[in-house]
Scaffold this motif. Sequence first.
Motif, PDB file in Angstrom:
ATOM      1  N   GLU A 342       0.823  -1.206   0.000  1.00  0.00           N
ATOM      2  CA  GLU A 342       0.000   0.000   0.000  1.00  0.00           C
ATOM      3  C   GLU A 342       0.859   1.259   0.000  1.00  0.00           C
ATOM      4  O   GLU A 342       0.563   2.245  -0.684  1.00  0.00           O
ATOM      5  CB  GLU A 342      -0.910  -0.021   1.222  1.00  0.00           C
ATOM      6  N   ILE A 343       1.953   1.223   0.759  1.00  0.00           N
ATOM      7  CA  ILE A 343       2.851   2.377   0.831  1.00  0.00           C
ATOM      8  C   ILE A 343       3.834   2.366  -0.336  1.00  0.00           C
ATOM      9  O   ILE A 343       4.115   3.394  -0.957  1.00  0.00           O
ATOM     10  CB  ILE A 343       3.590   2.391   2.181  1.00  0.00           C
ATOM     11  N   PHE A 344       4.335   1.174  -0.669  1.00  0.00           N
ATOM     12  CA  PHE A 344       5.313   1.043  -1.752  1.00  0.00           C
ATOM     13  C   PHE A 344       4.725   1.496  -3.087  1.00  0.00           C
ATOM     14  O   PHE A 344       5.433   2.071  -3.926  1.00  0.00           O
ATOM     15  CB  PHE A 344       5.775  -0.413  -1.852  1.00  0.00           C
ATOM     16  N   ALA A 345       3.430   1.281  -3.301  1.00  0.00           N
ATOM     17  CA  ALA A 345       2.800   1.610  -4.580  1.00  0.00           C
ATOM     18  C   ALA A 345       2.743   3.107  -4.833  1.00  0.00           C
ATOM     19  O   ALA A 345       2.711   3.550  -5.981  1.00  0.00           O
ATOM     20  CB  ALA A 345       1.398   1.020  -4.634  1.00  0.00           C
ATOM     21  N   ARG A 346       2.712   3.915  -3.747  1.00  0.00           N
ATOM     22  CA  ARG A 346       2.629   5.372  -3.879  1.00  0.00           C
ATOM     23  C   ARG A 346       1.468   5.787  -4.785  1.00  0.00           C
ATOM     24  O   ARG A 346       1.594   6.624  -5.670  1.00  0.00           O
ATOM     25  CB  ARG A 346       3.952   5.936  -4.398  1.00  0.00           C
ATOM     26  N   ALA A 347       0.320   5.140  -4.566  1.00  0.00           N
ATOM     27  CA  ALA A 347      -0.866   5.439  -5.366  1.00  0.00           C
ATOM     28  C   ALA A 347      -1.635   6.596  -4.731  1.00  0.00           C
ATOM     29  O   ALA A 347      -1.720   6.713  -3.515  1.00  0.00           O
ATOM     30  CB  ALA A 347      -1.775   4.206  -5.447  1.00  0.00           C
TER      31      ALA A 347
END
Length: 356
Positions: A342-347
């Motif tokens: 969720e954080i890694f995606a930077r969506a």
Amino acid sequence: MSNVVTLRRVHVPTAESVFPDLVDLFVRRRRQRHDPFWLKENAELVQILAANRISNLDLSVFEPIVSGLMAELRFFPQYYRLYLSLAVDLSALGMPNLPLEEMASFVQHEELTEVELSDPHRAESRLLLRRAGSHVAADPDLDQRLMQFAGQSRNFCLPNRRAAYDLTHVVFHASDYGRKVLLKDAAIEQSLIFAGMIAWLEDNLDLLSEVVIALCLLGATPPERWVKTIRKDVGQVTFSSGFEGARFDDDYHQYLVSNWAVSVLGDRGFADFVPPSARLIHQDRTKGQALRDLSMILLEMGDSRSADWSHMRWRIWGRLPETSRQRLAAIEDMPGFERFFEIFARAGEQKYGARS
């Protein structure tokens, strides 16, 4: 210029037979005595040997160096942490006549610690001075900042090697490299797991080994697949004599910390024979690029990417090379992975950089 000569392991040695040649390799064969990297490498070597509680180690090769430690510290005060580290760990290994109190007094009198802008370096300085026998006042503000840094788990979901290594060293210093028992801390454990996921995707055995050590020192159980990988890869080492003028940008640090990790996990570290003419250390591993592959796919998706792994998996999977899929598959069932992604995606952060 001569050809490179590769010297592979010829037998499985006892631990006692490894250490004299290992120490000789770092002290005499790799770098010139007053090269700052000589000091760094030997401080790291001795630090890990001391952390592993190695006993009855022949340290006579350090005797000429010890006699000049105080003079060198006065001349090179900018390296005070390395000099102190070398001295306190040689003392821990049983070497006598080290000028610990004099060195610590000089550091404090000259206020050398005031040059540190990094909290992890301040914590290391405090630890070294205490181990050298000096009284150092408590600094609850420093402790609070370190714990706040280490407990901000979301900050370790993105590639940031400096922050990740600072995180592991916060644990190393707090535990005095395993000499003190730490209370479990769920937030710091989660930070280490996230940093380990990045190291795993990057195929960074050096950082992964430090994460596993820190988890153990924190009283946590590291993921079994990481443990198996370190145990398997630690033996993939090649020593070579190199050639005159050869660069020393080799795998020495990865070799040291992966063997330290194996020892912390309860096995025998440093089990590889060190040839008497070795100078360079390489760990023979084929490194993948899952971290880069995953990052580039997400970047190319732009505004269409989502932070929900269950929705994104099918969009990502077919675009990854098989080796990267395997690497990702090894951690996607770990607790916390969906939060990590969720954080890694930077969506949803493209416009404002909003934080949840």
